[in-house]
Design an enzyme around this catalytic site. Structure first.
Site, PDB file in Angstrom:
ATOM      1  N   GLU A  47       0.796  -1.229   0.000  1.00 19.81           N
ATOM      2  CA  GLU A  47       0.000   0.000   0.000  1.00 19.81           C
ATOM      3  C   GLU A  47       0.830   1.282   0.000  1.00 19.81           C
ATOM      4  OE1 GLU A  47      -0.263  -2.392   2.354  1.00 19.81           O
ATOM      5  OE2 GLU A  47      -0.420  -1.540   4.377  1.00 19.81           O
ATOM      6  N   ASN A  48       2.134   1.178   0.214  1.00 23.21           N
ATOM      7  CA  ASN A  48       2.972   2.380   0.109  1.00 23.21           C
ATOM      8  C   ASN A  48       3.309   2.724  -1.341  1.00 23.21           C
ATOM      9  OD1 ASN A  48       4.488  -0.072   0.346  1.00 23.21           O
ATOM     10  ND2 ASN A  48       6.344   1.144   0.463  1.00 23.21           N
TER      11      ASN A  48
END
Lengths: 219, 277
Positions: A47-48
């Site tokens: 998700e980064n």
């Protein structure tokens, strides 16, 4: 015999399908990546801002600009893409991720999930967990069936929620439970070898549906 | 708020050092006590590390800081926590910083936890002039407390068109939604700051930015969501040297640029088994 901590991710890996885009939580869920069947093409999302996580780097490949959501150095596989956090959560919230696997502190009988804070303890934050359970198509939890002997599958969560009615499947050392959205209860789908439904019920506070015949988890 | 003319031409956007890039900002009304600052990065990846040090050295206090994480004890935003210049953090996860924990438990530091995607979208919205939006994230949790909620059908169809409350349709069987029941959404507001400190890989002299790998994270949205934006970069090239197709953040969002020698610390150096250490 209950499953070992190493066998739970093996069972969870059977929820993967060819071509799936998958987000794996930190801890036990991360280990699912080690059990992707060789013939299957699975894309791991971080998700980064990375779609297509590769293996951990060699010493020479280590790059401070390339990490996963657990802040570990990683590599990118061929076909990978990088993007902003807004695009990443657009992907997650918008329902473009097929499956996420994460841990839990408590799960209610209707599939509410609590996994981010314990009142009275230092709160570290929910990170991306609330977005994942709200947006990903299918939410699978891997966890130990009880915590210090107390059931984690409860009638109602007393810990603060991460999401309501969001859990589709729970995999523990004792069994596999799948949510029946019509009946709003988990159905006992599989039992670990030698574990009985009564043993599961004894360690479960939540009301669950036990069919006449329950399969055994292949190990 | 920023004073008149701050965005207008001030000559070159390129500054020699991070501390010089802070010069004049007090007179312009950008730097002041109780200001709001956005700081890019995910963990220590893609943080404007030298600009954080320069902000510390301005001694501005009472900062409300919007950043996904809070650095570690002796690096990143941890430096501003140590000096107690931050009054409030708006973050999604702060687990790596013991200083943070101490100050929080003593009640010296206020924290507003936002789900990570909600934080990213609040920043994006703020920069795009959108005052508020609705999201399913956090519905039915403490995050929704005190916020307006509304029921909507989920947007789209087929692939992302689930309408079942609380959950989309299973991706595995690929079945379309069976019922048309709406779902609960929470209203979240856009975020806008006095100052954004971002980290990019490359800039041209107009301030067009290119990010590198996962160091992009929150930086592009933050560059758009502040009255004044300073970018710390590894390389500055002449105008025209970046292919317009490759620009991630157009220069209109960037007021100042500074090239620094970044340390780029690694939190979890993880090496493949058998790769030698």
């Amino acid at each position: 015999m209950a499953l070992t901590r190493d066998q739970i991710p093996v069972r969870a890996a059977r929820e993967l399908r060819d071509g799936f885009v998958v987000n794996l939580g930190i801890g036990m869920p991360t280990l699912v990546a080690n059990h992707v069947p060789a013939e299957m093409d699975v894309w791991l999302q971080s998700e980064n801002g990375l779609l297509g996580i590769g293996p951990f780097p060699t010493e020479q490949e280590v790059d401070a600009d390339l990490i996963n959501a657990g802040k570990q150095t990683v590599t990118a596989r061929p076909g990978a893409s990088y993007f902003s956090s807004a695009d990443s959560f657009g992907m997650i919230r918008g329902g473009h991720i097929d499956l996420c696997i994460l841990g839990a502190m408590q799960i209610s009988q209707e599939g509410d999930l609590a996994n981010w804070m314990i009142p009275g303890k230092m709160v570290k934050g929910m990170g991306g967990a609330m977005d994942l359970v709200a947006g990903v198509k299918r939410v699978v939890v891997t966890m130990e069936h009880t915590a210090k002997g107390k059931p984690k599958l409860v009638k109602t969560c007393d810990l603060p929620l991460t999401g309501k009615a969001c859990v589709d499947m729970v995999i523990t050392e004792l069994c596999v439970l799948e949510m029946d959205r019509e009946k709003k209860r988990f159905v006992l789908k599989e039992l670990a070898p030698g574990v009985t439904a009564d043993e599961v019920k004894a360690q479960t506070q939540a009301e669950i549906i036990v069919p006449a015949k329950v399969a055994t988890i292949e190990v | 708020m920023i004073k008149e003319g701050a965005n207008a031409s001030m000559g070159s956007k390129v500054f020699k050092s991070a501390s010089e890039a802070m010069q004049g900002l007090r007179d312009m009304g950008v730097l002041r006590d109780s200001m709001t600052v956005m700081v890019g990065g995910f963990g220590l990846c893609g943080i404007p590390e030298q600009l954080i040090i320069a902000l510390r050295d301005t001694r501005v206090t009472g900062i409300t800081c919007v950043s996904n994480n809070a650095g570690v004890d002796d690096w990143g935003l941890g430096l501003l926590l140590k000096t107690r210049q931050i009054r409030k953090m708006i973050s999604s996860y702060v687990g790596e910083n013991p200083t943070f924990e101490q100050q929080f438990l003593k009640g010296e530091l206020e924290v507003e936890f936002n789900p990570q995607g909600t934080l990213a979208e609040r920043i994006r919205a703020g920069g795009a002039g959108i005052p508020a939006f609705y999201t399913a994230t956090g519905a039915g949790t403490v995050v929704a407390e005190g916020k307006e909620t509304r029921s909507f059908f989920r947007p789209g169809d087929g692939r992302c068109g689930a309408t079942i409350p609380g959950k989309g349709y299973s991706g595995r069987d690929g079945k379309a939604p069976q019922d048309g029941r709406p779902r609960e959404y929470v209203m979240e507001t856009g975020l806008f700051a006095d100052l954004a400190l971002v980290k990019a890989w490359k800039a041209d002299e107009f301030g067009n930015l290119v990010f590198r790998k996962t160091a992009r994270n929150f930086n592009p949205m933050m560059a758009t969501a502040a009255a004044f934006t300073i970018a710390e970069v590894e390389e500055i090239v002449p105008v025209g040297a970046i292919d317009p197709d490759q620009v991630h953040t157009p220069g209109v969002f960037v007021n100042r640029i500074v090239k620094t020698q970044s340390e780029k610390r690694i939190e979890q150096r993880t090496i493949r088994d058998g790769a030698g250490a």
